[in-house]
Motif scaffolding. Structure first.
Motif, PDB file in Angstrom:
ATOM      1  N   GLY A  73      52.129   8.319  -2.764  1.00  0.00           N
ATOM      2  CA  GLY A  73      52.133   8.668  -4.173  1.00  0.00           C
ATOM      3  C   GLY A  73      50.948   8.082  -4.911  1.00  0.00           C
ATOM      4  O   GLY A  73      49.973   7.633  -4.318  1.00  0.00           O
ATOM      5  N   LYS A  74      51.072   8.084  -6.217  1.00  0.00           N
ATOM      6  CA  LYS A  74      49.996   7.604  -7.070  1.00  0.00           C
ATOM      7  C   LYS A  74      50.506   6.518  -7.988  1.00  0.00           C
ATOM      8  O   LYS A  74      51.693   6.430  -8.276  1.00  0.00           O
ATOM      9  N   ARG A  75      49.557   5.719  -8.462  1.00  0.00           N
ATOM     10  CA  ARG A  75      49.874   4.697  -9.450  1.00  0.00           C
ATOM     11  C   ARG A  75      48.599   4.372 -10.205  1.00  0.00           C
ATOM     12  O   ARG A  75      47.499   4.620  -9.719  1.00  0.00           O
ATOM     13  N   ILE A  76      48.746   3.847 -11.389  1.00  0.00           N
ATOM     14  CA  ILE A  76      47.577   3.408 -12.150  1.00  0.00           C
ATOM     15  C   ILE A  76      47.163   2.053 -11.593  1.00  0.00           C
ATOM     16  O   ILE A  76      47.979   1.133 -11.510  1.00  0.00           O
ATOM     17  N   GLY A  77      45.895   1.931 -11.214  1.00  0.00           N
ATOM     18  CA  GLY A  77      45.401   0.712 -10.582  1.00  0.00           C
ATOM     19  C   GLY A  77      45.029  -0.369 -11.567  1.00  0.00           C
ATOM     20  O   GLY A  77      45.158  -1.556 -11.276  1.00  0.00           O
ATOM     21  N   ALA A  78      44.562   0.011 -12.753  1.00  0.00           N
ATOM     22  CA  ALA A  78      44.200  -0.946 -13.809  1.00  0.00           C
ATOM     23  C   ALA A  78      43.988  -0.156 -15.093  1.00  0.00           C
ATOM     24  O   ALA A  78      43.785   1.061 -15.064  1.00  0.00           O
ATOM     25  N   VAL A  79      44.032  -0.862 -16.212  1.00  0.00           N
ATOM     26  CA  VAL A  79      43.775  -0.279 -17.522  1.00  0.00           C
ATOM     27  C   VAL A  79      42.702  -1.120 -18.191  1.00  0.00           C
ATOM     28  O   VAL A  79      42.820  -2.353 -18.265  1.00  0.00           O
ATOM     29  N   THR A  80      41.633  -0.473 -18.671  1.00  0.00           N
ATOM     30  CA  THR A  80      40.535  -1.191 -19.316  1.00  0.00           C
ATOM     31  C   THR A  80      40.964  -1.708 -20.683  1.00  0.00           C
ATOM     32  O   THR A  80      41.601  -1.000 -21.464  1.00  0.00           O
ATOM     33  N   PHE A  81      40.595  -2.950 -20.961  1.00  0.00           N
ATOM     34  CA  PHE A  81      40.926  -3.607 -22.221  1.00  0.00           C
ATOM     35  C   PHE A  81      39.650  -4.276 -22.735  1.00  0.00           C
ATOM     36  O   PHE A  81      39.150  -5.221 -22.122  1.00  0.00           O
TER      37      PHE A  81
ATOM     38  N   VAL B 260      43.649  -9.352 -15.160  1.00  0.00           N
ATOM     39  CA  VAL B 260      44.774 -10.222 -15.501  1.00  0.00           C
ATOM     40  C   VAL B 260      46.039  -9.381 -15.465  1.00  0.00           C
ATOM     41  O   VAL B 260      46.006  -8.178 -15.730  1.00  0.00           O
ATOM     42  N   ALA B 261      47.161 -10.011 -15.113  1.00  0.00           N
ATOM     43  CA  ALA B 261      48.420  -9.278 -15.008  1.00  0.00           C
ATOM     44  C   ALA B 261      49.583 -10.210 -15.314  1.00  0.00           C
ATOM     45  O   ALA B 261      49.493 -11.424 -15.095  1.00  0.00           O
ATOM     46  N   PRO B 262      50.701  -9.634 -15.779  1.00  0.00           N
ATOM     47  CA  PRO B 262      51.861 -10.457 -16.089  1.00  0.00           C
ATOM     48  C   PRO B 262      52.632 -10.926 -14.861  1.00  0.00           C
ATOM     49  O   PRO B 262      53.429 -11.859 -14.966  1.00  0.00           O
ATOM     50  N   GLY B 263      52.413 -10.314 -13.717  1.00  0.00           N
ATOM     51  CA  GLY B 263      53.138 -10.735 -12.523  1.00  0.00           C
ATOM     52  C   GLY B 263      52.653 -10.000 -11.296  1.00  0.00           C
ATOM     53  O   GLY B 263      51.824  -9.088 -11.369  1.00  0.00           O
ATOM     54  N   GLU B 264      53.181 -10.397 -10.168  1.00  0.00           N
ATOM     55  CA  GLU B 264      52.849  -9.769  -8.883  1.00  0.00           C
ATOM     56  C   GLU B 264      53.244  -8.300  -8.904  1.00  0.00           C
ATOM     57  O   GLU B 264      54.309  -7.942  -9.387  1.00  0.00           O
ATOM     58  N   GLY B 265      52.376  -7.457  -8.374  1.00  0.00           N
ATOM     59  CA  GLY B 265      52.706  -6.060  -8.217  1.00  0.00           C
ATOM     60  C   GLY B 265      52.704  -5.241  -9.499  1.00  0.00           C
ATOM     61  O   GLY B 265      53.157  -4.101  -9.490  1.00  0.00           O
ATOM     62  N   THR B 266      52.230  -5.822 -10.591  1.00  0.00           N
ATOM     63  CA  THR B 266      52.179  -5.079 -11.849  1.00  0.00           C
ATOM     64  C   THR B 266      50.765  -4.569 -12.079  1.00  0.00           C
ATOM     65  O   THR B 266      49.799  -5.116 -11.550  1.00  0.00           O
ATOM     66  N   THR B 267      50.633  -3.526 -12.870  1.00  0.00           N
ATOM     67  CA  THR B 267      49.316  -2.973 -13.171  1.00  0.00           C
ATOM     68  C   THR B 267      48.535  -3.972 -14.018  1.00  0.00           C
ATOM     69  O   THR B 267      49.002  -4.398 -15.066  1.00  0.00           O
ATOM     70  N   PRO B 268      47.346  -4.354 -13.566  1.00  0.00           N
ATOM     71  CA  PRO B 268      46.562  -5.330 -14.315  1.00  0.00           C
ATOM     72  C   PRO B 268      45.741  -4.697 -15.432  1.00  0.00           C
ATOM     73  O   PRO B 268      45.494  -3.489 -15.438  1.00  0.00           O
ATOM     74  N   LEU B 269      45.333  -5.547 -16.368  1.00  0.00           N
ATOM     75  CA  LEU B 269      44.338  -5.164 -17.354  1.00  0.00           C
ATOM     76  C   LEU B 269      42.978  -5.555 -16.809  1.00  0.00           C
ATOM     77  O   LEU B 269      42.811  -6.661 -16.278  1.00  0.00           O
ATOM     78  N   LEU B 270      42.017  -4.655 -16.925  1.00  0.00           N
ATOM     79  CA  LEU B 270      40.629  -4.948 -16.596  1.00  0.00           C
ATOM     80  C   LEU B 270      39.969  -5.392 -17.888  1.00  0.00           C
ATOM     81  O   LEU B 270      39.781  -4.588 -18.798  1.00  0.00           O
ATOM     82  N   LEU B 271      39.685  -6.682 -18.007  1.00  0.00           N
ATOM     83  CA  LEU B 271      39.041  -7.196 -19.206  1.00  0.00           C
ATOM     84  C   LEU B 271      37.571  -6.814 -19.152  1.00  0.00           C
ATOM     85  O   LEU B 271      36.838  -7.250 -18.267  1.00  0.00           O
ATOM     86  N   ALA B 272      37.151  -5.986 -20.091  1.00  0.00           N
ATOM     87  CA  ALA B 272      35.788  -5.466 -20.119  1.00  0.00           C
ATOM     88  C   ALA B 272      35.089  -5.994 -21.365  1.00  0.00           C
ATOM     89  O   ALA B 272      35.461  -5.634 -22.479  1.00  0.00           O
ATOM     90  N   GLU B 273      34.105  -6.860 -21.151  1.00  0.00           N
ATOM     91  CA  GLU B 273      33.367  -7.407 -22.284  1.00  0.00           C
ATOM     92  C   GLU B 273      32.523  -6.299 -22.911  1.00  0.00           C
ATOM     93  O   GLU B 273      31.718  -5.658 -22.234  1.00  0.00           O
ATOM     94  N   ALA B 274      32.720  -6.073 -24.200  1.00  0.00           N
ATOM     95  CA  ALA B 274      31.987  -5.032 -24.911  1.00  0.00           C
ATOM     96  C   ALA B 274      30.493  -5.322 -24.875  1.00  0.00           C
ATOM     97  O   ALA B 274      30.073  -6.455 -25.099  1.00  0.00           O
ATOM     98  N   SER B 275      29.703  -4.288 -24.595  1.00  0.00           N
ATOM     99  CA  SER B 275      28.262  -4.491 -24.463  1.00  0.00           C
ATOM    100  C   SER B 275      27.432  -3.613 -25.395  1.00  0.00           C
ATOM    101  O   SER B 275      26.220  -3.744 -25.431  1.00  0.00           O
TER     102      SER B 275
END
Length: 131
Positions: free
Chosen positions: A3-11, A46-61
């Motif tokens: 199946g599919k899952r979201i691997g990360a979300v940009t923040f 960064v993520a709230p726990g194991e196996g959860t979708t992480p946030l990709l912290l993206a420094e604004a440029s």
């Protein structure tokens, strides 16, 4: 993996280290990865726990990216942090200085309260109702 899952979300963030510290200290997230990519860029998850979708912290440029820090979803709640113990996490987050914009309330789907992150983005802290 099937199946599919979201691997990360940009923040978008102002500063990598500032954001890592806030997510770790205020929300009790864990640092999953922090890899230098060259030119000052980093791959920070960064993520709230194991196996959860992480946030990709993206420094604004760019100016365009910097203008969106703190308003990534146009003023709407854009992030939903689920917990198994609302009272515990609400108390810990409040003690850590997290600004809750609304008092906790009980809804058909669970207990919820709106809070803002270090940049002003809105989040829901939710303890889902167990069916």
């Amino acid at each position: 993996m099937t199946g599919k899952r979201i691997g990360a979300v940009t923040f978008l963030v102002r500063d990598y280290d500032e954001a890592i510290a806030w997510f770790r200290d205020a929300l009790d997230f864990r640092l999953v990865e922090d890899t230098a990519l060259g030119g000052g860029k980093r791959w920070v998850l960064v993520a709230p726990g194991e196996g959860t979708t992480p946030l990709l912290l993206a420094e604004a440029s760019t100016d365009e990216q910097r203008a969106r820090i703190g308003d990534q979803t146009g003023g709407r709640v854009g992030f939903f942090l689920h917990t198994a113990d609302f009272a515990r996490d609400h108390a810990r987050m409040t003690a850590a200085g997290v600004n809750f914009r609304k008092t906790p309330r009980h809804e058909a789907y669970g207990t919820v309260a709106v809070f803002e992150d270090l940049y002003g983005n809105l989040w829901d802290l939710i303890e889902p109702k167990v069916p």
